[in-house]
Design a protein around this motif. Structure first.
Motif, PDB file in Angstrom:
ATOM      1  N   LEU A 194       0.838  -1.207   0.000  1.00  0.00           N
ATOM      2  CA  LEU A 194       0.000   0.000   0.000  1.00  0.00           C
ATOM      3  C   LEU A 194       0.872   1.255   0.000  1.00  0.00           C
ATOM      4  O   LEU A 194       0.624   2.212  -0.741  1.00  0.00           O
ATOM      5  N   GLN A 195       1.926   1.190   0.799  1.00  0.00           N
ATOM      6  CA  GLN A 195       2.867   2.314   0.851  1.00  0.00           C
ATOM      7  C   GLN A 195       3.472   2.566  -0.541  1.00  0.00           C
ATOM      8  O   GLN A 195       3.473   3.702  -1.019  1.00  0.00           O
ATOM      9  N   SER A 196       3.936   1.501  -1.174  1.00  0.00           N
ATOM     10  CA  SER A 196       4.568   1.658  -2.499  1.00  0.00           C
ATOM     11  C   SER A 196       3.565   2.202  -3.506  1.00  0.00           C
ATOM     12  O   SER A 196       3.895   3.024  -4.355  1.00  0.00           O
ATOM     13  N   PHE A 197       2.307   1.742  -3.391  1.00  0.00           N
ATOM     14  CA  PHE A 197       1.287   2.220  -4.334  1.00  0.00           C
ATOM     15  C   PHE A 197       0.995   3.703  -4.130  1.00  0.00           C
ATOM     16  O   PHE A 197       0.845   4.460  -5.092  1.00  0.00           O
ATOM     17  N   LEU A 198       0.917   4.131  -2.876  1.00  0.00           N
ATOM     18  CA  LEU A 198       0.491   5.518  -2.594  1.00  0.00           C
ATOM     19  C   LEU A 198       1.623   6.542  -2.691  1.00  0.00           C
ATOM     20  O   LEU A 198       1.366   7.727  -2.937  1.00  0.00           O
ATOM     21  N   GLU A 199       2.851   6.093  -2.521  1.00  0.00           N
ATOM     22  CA  GLU A 199       3.971   7.053  -2.498  1.00  0.00           C
ATOM     23  C   GLU A 199       3.991   8.006  -3.694  1.00  0.00           C
ATOM     24  O   GLU A 199       4.139   9.216  -3.518  1.00  0.00           O
ATOM     25  N   THR A 208      -2.858  14.750   6.951  1.00  0.00           N
ATOM     26  CA  THR A 208      -3.007  13.595   7.853  1.00  0.00           C
ATOM     27  C   THR A 208      -2.601  12.316   7.136  1.00  0.00           C
ATOM     28  O   THR A 208      -1.861  11.489   7.685  1.00  0.00           O
ATOM     29  N   SER A 209      -3.076  12.159   5.900  1.00  0.00           N
ATOM     30  CA  SER A 209      -2.764  10.925   5.190  1.00  0.00           C
ATOM     31  C   SER A 209      -1.279  10.851   4.834  1.00  0.00           C
ATOM     32  O   SER A 209      -0.703   9.758   4.789  1.00  0.00           O
ATOM     33  N   GLN A 210      -0.669  12.013   4.584  1.00  0.00           N
ATOM     34  CA  GLN A 210       0.772  11.998   4.300  1.00  0.00           C
ATOM     35  C   GLN A 210       1.535  11.468   5.513  1.00  0.00           C
ATOM     36  O   GLN A 210       2.463  10.673   5.382  1.00  0.00           O
ATOM     37  N   PRO A 226     -12.712  12.469  -0.773  1.00  0.00           N
ATOM     38  CA  PRO A 226     -13.130  11.888  -2.063  1.00  0.00           C
ATOM     39  C   PRO A 226     -11.957  11.563  -2.992  1.00  0.00           C
ATOM     40  O   PRO A 226     -11.941  10.504  -3.629  1.00  0.00           O
ATOM     41  N   ARG A 227     -10.961  12.455  -3.063  1.00  0.00           N
ATOM     42  CA  ARG A 227      -9.813  12.205  -3.957  1.00  0.00           C
ATOM     43  C   ARG A 227      -9.036  10.964  -3.496  1.00  0.00           C
ATOM     44  O   ARG A 227      -8.630  10.124  -4.293  1.00  0.00           O
ATOM     45  N   GLU A 228      -8.896  10.859  -2.191  1.00  0.00           N
ATOM     46  CA  GLU A 228      -8.161   9.702  -1.665  1.00  0.00           C
ATOM     47  C   GLU A 228      -8.941   8.408  -1.898  1.00  0.00           C
ATOM     48  O   GLU A 228      -8.369   7.374  -2.236  1.00  0.00           O
ATOM     49  N   ARG A 229     -10.241   8.500  -1.764  1.00  0.00           N
ATOM     50  CA  ARG A 229     -11.067   7.309  -2.012  1.00  0.00           C
ATOM     51  C   ARG A 229     -10.931   6.868  -3.465  1.00  0.00           C
ATOM     52  O   ARG A 229     -10.859   5.667  -3.759  1.00  0.00           O
ATOM     53  N   GLU A 230     -10.875   7.851  -4.338  1.00  0.00           N
ATOM     54  CA  GLU A 230     -10.732   7.560  -5.768  1.00  0.00           C
ATOM     55  C   GLU A 230      -9.399   6.847  -6.026  1.00  0.00           C
ATOM     56  O   GLU A 230      -9.344   5.823  -6.711  1.00  0.00           O
ATOM     57  N   LEU A 231      -8.347   7.395  -5.423  1.00  0.00           N
ATOM     58  CA  LEU A 231      -7.019   6.781  -5.577  1.00  0.00           C
ATOM     59  C   LEU A 231      -7.024   5.336  -5.100  1.00  0.00           C
ATOM     60  O   LEU A 231      -6.449   4.447  -5.721  1.00  0.00           O
TER      61      LEU A 231
END
Ligand code: AMP
Length: 437
Positions: A194-199, A208-210, A226-231
């Motif tokens: 998940l980390q590798s995907f989101l980096e 907060t999410s960072q 919403p943007r994070e949910r989309e990602l």
């Protein structure tokens, strides 16, 4: 800070008084203490049907227990603890009860008393959150911890018990979300993926999410942004990292829930953000609550907590925790706050004060016989006492003066229909009229 003698004090923001009658404060409806007691009784009755027994742990705990037990990186520990230091000891007002229950279990070697302990609790918790509807600084939780078994039937019992509490109180508008977090191996691998995907998208994440991306990436799955949910739609899925044994276990749980008629929604984004959670995770919501605070209760399996807080042996456990204030919000929206009748069986109206000692003894006899009895304490007129009897909703009134005392009889009036009976002034004679079998 010193207050001058004329300055009045108020309860701390985010805390509330529960008064005998229903009240409201800061726009929040607060049920009366009788309704609280009734709700707590139902909670206890349901838990006892499962063979759970109560545990009462202190409100004060060592800060270290909570920091380790809940995790340094959680919001609770990093910014919401009411903690203080005194003579080199660090104390915290418990923000939840799972870690304290596990501490007590280990401290008292409760494994030696029973191979599986089913421990329930009910009591206040404290979190320094921003107070808002459904989110307070002192709130109350009930919950259960099954400690000493990794059998999936324990997970099913815990979920079923939780749902049963709400059903017993007439709340059927429930949404159960469930997920599996897999075993000890699955989580670190998924976390990494998940980390590798989101980096690469780090710049697009909220502050907060960072922070979570570095410290505790699983928590990002909870996001409402919403943007994070989309990602996250294209993010790796936890279930792909879960072993076959965990998946089988999860299927077995779902089958058990179906067997008792509990509907569920599988939610791959449901994570309990802490490292010691394994396998089962669940949350109970209701549309009776506002969407921002729609969680009534949550829980899961936490097989790694015990060793995290010092146990030598692997100690599997599963449990749930539920908020009583949220339960009341649901009861209010559903029009199901229990009505509790606290009116006295009888109001003794005194015509004169000559018989004060007699009156004290008479009231005491009635109370000793199990009759709830109210009696004037202010030397008011008979008329004022009658008004008071009406105000407190007394079911019967008896008026006693010199004549009645010497005749040893008086008229007992049933308030519901106004009928009167001449009765001897003895508790044995009055009791059956006031409390029919
Ligand atoms: P948690 O320990 O955060 O999983 O919380 C369990 C349950 O306690 C939640 O589902 C809520 O019902 C309730 N709860 C948690 N925090 C608060 C709070 N600050 N005020 C009121 N209820 C809360």
């Amino acid at each position: 800070m010193k207050k001058s003698p004329s300055e009045s004090f108020r309860s701390i923001k985010g805390t509330f008084d529960v008064l005998p009658a229903a009240s409201s404060a800061d726009g929040r409806a607060i049920a009366g203490s009788g309704a609280w007691r009734r709700v707590e009784q139902v909670v206890v009755e349901v838990m006892q049907r499962y063979g759970a027994r109560e545990i009462r742990t202190p409100i004060l705990e060592p800060t270290g227990l909570i920091a380790r037990g809940i995790g340094q990186l959680t919001d609770i520990v990093s910014k919401e603890m009411f903690a203080f230091e005194r003579e080199d000891t660090h104390y915290v007002l418990r923000p939840e009860v799972t870690a304290p229950v596990m501490r007590a279990y280990l401290q008292h070697h409760l494994d030696q008393e029973r191979s599986v302990q089913k421990l329930f609790y009910i009591g206040p918790c404290f979190r320094a959150e921003r107070p808002q509807k459904g989110r307070y600084r002192q709130f109350h939780q009930f919950g259960v911890e099954y400690i000493g078994t990794d059998n999936v039937r324990a997970d099913a019992e815990v979920v079923t018990m939780m749902v049963d509490v709400y059903r017993a109180l007439g709340i059927n508008d429930l949404r159960l979300r469930v997920n599996t977090l897999g075993d000890e191996e699955a989580r670190p691998a998924f976390k990494q993926a998940l980390q590798s995907f989101l980096e690469p998208y780090a710049d697009e994440l909220s502050e907060t999410s960072q922070r979570r991306l570095v410290e505790n990436p699983l928590r990002i799955l909870d996001t409402k942004n919403p943007r994070e949910r989309e990602l996250l739609e294209d993010a790796p899925s936890l279930i792909d990292f879960v072993s076959t044994a965990s998946r089988d276990r999860y299927s077995a749980l779902l089958e058990m829930l179906e067997s008792v008629g509990i509907h569920y929604i599988e939610d791959p984004f449901l994570v309990r953000g802490l490292d010691y959670y394994t396998e089962t995770a669940f949350e109970l919501e209701s549309d009776l609550l506002d969407s921002a605070q729609s969680a009534l209760a949550g829980g899961g399996r936490y097989d790694l907590l015990a060793t995290e807080i010092g146990a030598k042996n692997h100690t599997p456990a599963v449990g749930f925790a539920a908020g009583i204030e949220r339960l009341f919000l649901a009861l209010e929206s559903a029009g199901r706050v229990p009505a509790v009748d606290e009116s006295p069986d009888i109001f003794v109206v005194l015509v004169d004060s000559d018989g004060d000692a007699w009156a004290t003894s008479f009231a005491h006899q009635l109370r000793s016989a199990g009759v709830s009895c109210d009696i004037d304490l202010s030397g008011r007129s008979v008329k004022a006492q009658m008004r008071e009897a009406n105000r407190v909703g007394a079911r019967h009134v008896i008026v006693i003066g010199e004549n009645e005392r010497s005749a040893k009889t008086a008229k007992l009036k049933k308030m519901a229909d106004g009928t009167e009976h001449e009765v001897p002034l003895s508790a044995d004679d009055i009791r059956p009229l006031c409390i029919p079998d």
